[in-house]
Scaffold this motif. Sequence first.
Motif, mmCIF file in Angstrom:
data_model
loop_
_atom_site.group_PDB
_atom_site.id
_atom_site.type_symbol
_atom_site.label_atom_id
_atom_site.label_comp_id
_atom_site.label_asym_id
_atom_site.label_seq_id
_atom_site.Cartn_x
_atom_site.Cartn_y
_atom_site.Cartn_z
ATOM 1 N N ASP A 1 -30.905 61.357 35.507
ATOM 2 C CA ASP A 1 -29.712 62.048 35.006
ATOM 3 C C ASP A 1 -28.470 61.599 35.768
ATOM 4 O O ASP A 1 -27.421 61.323 35.179
ATOM 5 C CB ASP A 1 -29.875 63.572 35.136
ATOM 6 N N ALA A 2 -28.602 61.526 37.088
ATOM 7 C CA ALA A 2 -27.473 61.124 37.920
ATOM 8 C C ALA A 2 -27.093 59.670 37.662
ATOM 9 O O ALA A 2 -25.907 59.321 37.637
ATOM 10 C CB ALA A 2 -27.813 61.328 39.395
ATOM 11 N N ALA B 1 -27.594 57.985 34.823
ATOM 12 C CA ALA B 1 -26.980 57.919 33.496
ATOM 13 C C ALA B 1 -25.513 58.321 33.557
ATOM 14 O O ALA B 1 -24.642 57.686 32.935
ATOM 15 C CB ALA B 1 -27.733 58.824 32.524
ATOM 16 N N LYS B 2 -25.231 59.359 34.321
ATOM 17 C CA LYS B 2 -23.851 59.822 34.470
ATOM 18 C C LYS B 2 -22.999 58.757 35.148
ATOM 19 O O LYS B 2 -21.855 58.500 34.753
ATOM 20 C CB LYS B 2 -23.825 61.120 35.281
ATOM 21 N N ALA B 3 -23.567 58.120 36.192
ATOM 22 C CA ALA B 3 -22.826 57.097 36.933
ATOM 23 C C ALA B 3 -22.573 55.861 36.072
ATOM 24 O O ALA B 3 -21.488 55.273 36.114
ATOM 25 C CB ALA B 3 -23.602 56.713 38.193
ATOM 26 N N GLU C 1 -23.311 58.901 27.881
ATOM 27 C CA GLU C 1 -24.209 59.345 28.947
ATOM 28 C C GLU C 1 -25.552 59.778 28.382
ATOM 29 O O GLU C 1 -26.612 59.445 28.922
ATOM 30 C CB GLU C 1 -23.566 60.494 29.720
ATOM 31 N N ARG D 1 -29.105 57.964 29.083
ATOM 32 C CA ARG D 1 -30.230 58.736 29.627
ATOM 33 C C ARG D 1 -31.465 58.589 28.753
ATOM 34 O O ARG D 1 -32.598 58.556 29.258
ATOM 35 C CB ARG D 1 -29.836 60.215 29.725
ATOM 36 N N TYR E 1 -29.588 56.698 43.161
ATOM 37 C CA TYR E 1 -29.060 57.976 42.683
ATOM 38 C C TYR E 1 -30.187 59.007 42.632
ATOM 39 O O TYR E 1 -31.369 58.663 42.624
ATOM 40 C CB TYR E 1 -28.440 57.813 41.293
ATOM 41 N N ALA F 1 -22.393 55.777 32.747
ATOM 42 C CA ALA F 1 -21.427 56.151 31.716
ATOM 43 C C ALA F 1 -20.011 56.211 32.270
ATOM 44 O O ALA F 1 -19.037 55.919 31.565
ATOM 45 C CB ALA F 1 -21.808 57.506 31.114
ATOM 46 N N ALA F 2 -19.894 56.557 33.549
ATOM 47 C CA ALA F 2 -18.581 56.648 34.194
ATOM 48 C C ALA F 2 -18.116 55.313 34.750
ATOM 49 O O ALA F 2 -17.022 55.205 35.299
ATOM 50 C CB ALA F 2 -18.632 57.686 35.319
ATOM 51 N N VAL G 1 -20.101 67.015 26.123
ATOM 52 C CA VAL G 1 -21.223 66.107 26.333
ATOM 53 C C VAL G 1 -20.762 64.685 26.080
ATOM 54 O O VAL G 1 -20.252 64.369 25.003
ATOM 55 C CB VAL G 1 -22.403 66.451 25.391
ATOM 56 N N ASP G 2 -20.925 63.843 27.083
ATOM 57 C CA ASP G 2 -20.572 62.435 26.953
ATOM 58 C C ASP G 2 -21.676 61.768 26.130
ATOM 59 O O ASP G 2 -22.821 61.662 26.582
ATOM 60 C CB ASP G 2 -20.460 61.792 28.331
#
Length: 266
Positions: free
Chosen positions: A60-61, A63-65, A39, A43, A56, A67-68, A35-36
Motif C-alpha cells: 500500500d505504501a 503504491a502511494k509512493a 494509486e 496497488r 516501504y 503514484a506520487a 481516491v487516487d
Amino acid sequence: MNITAIIIAAVVVAAVGIVVGFGLGIFGEAFKVEVDEKEAAVREELPGNNCGGCGYAGCDALAKAIAAGEAPVNACPVGGAPVGEKIAAIMGVDAGATEKKVAFVKCKGTCDKAKNQYIYSGIDDCRKAAVVPGSGPKACSYGCMGYGSCVKACQFGAIEVIDGVAVVDKEKCVACGACVKACPKGLIELVPYEAKHLVQCSSHDKGKDVKTKCDVGCIGCTLCTKQCEFDAIHMDNNVAVIDYEKCTNCGKCAEKCPVKVIQSAD
C-alpha cells in the motif's frame, strides 16, 4: 393498542431516519477521502507480499509512493520487470532497464572447513547467539553461524542452512532483502543474478589468523587483484571485494585464488 400512537411513532422514526441519512450524506461528501485512481491501479498490480524489500512499509505504501512520483515504477523486487512494465504503463512512463539481483551469503565455512572454539548449547537464533563470547562458537567471528535467522525471515523459501552455512536458491530468491536485514553479521548482500564469480568470505583477519580458523577463508594474498585486467577486484581490510559493475566474469581471479574462495555462483 392505540393505532394513532403507533402511526405517530413510525412517522417520527422515519423522519429521524431521513434527517440522519441526509446529515450523513452531507458529512460524507464534506469529509470524503479522494481516491487516487492511479494509486489504486498500481496497488492492484503489486503482488501483495508486503515484504518491505522495496524500502516501504508494504505494498500500500509503495503504491502511494509510486503514484506520487516518489518511487520508481520498478521498485517492487518481488514483481520484477513484468510488474514494473505494467505499472509503467499505468503511470505513462518508461519502465527502464532492471537488473535482477539475488541474495548471496559471503561465507564458505561449512562444518568440515571452519573450526569451532567451543560447543554451543542455546537458542537456535543467530541474532541471539551472536551476543555470546566470540560472537558464536565458530573460531571465525565473521562466519555464518548457521542457526537460520535468515531462513525464518525469507517468505519465499529461497534460503536454507546446509552443513552449517546458509545457502541461497537463486531461482527462488526475489531480492526482497529480508535475509540481509536478518543476518546479525552482515554476511548477506544482494548481487547481480548474472554474476558468475563471488567472494565467499567476509573475514577481516590477516592471512595467518584466517588459516588457523578456516580452511577456505580469504588470506588476503592479493593474487586475484593482480590477475584482473578490468580493475574489478580489490582488497578491503584483508578481504577481496568484487566491483560487479566492472566485472566481466572472465574467471581469472577464481583460477588464481589459492584457497578457492572465489567460486562460481551457479
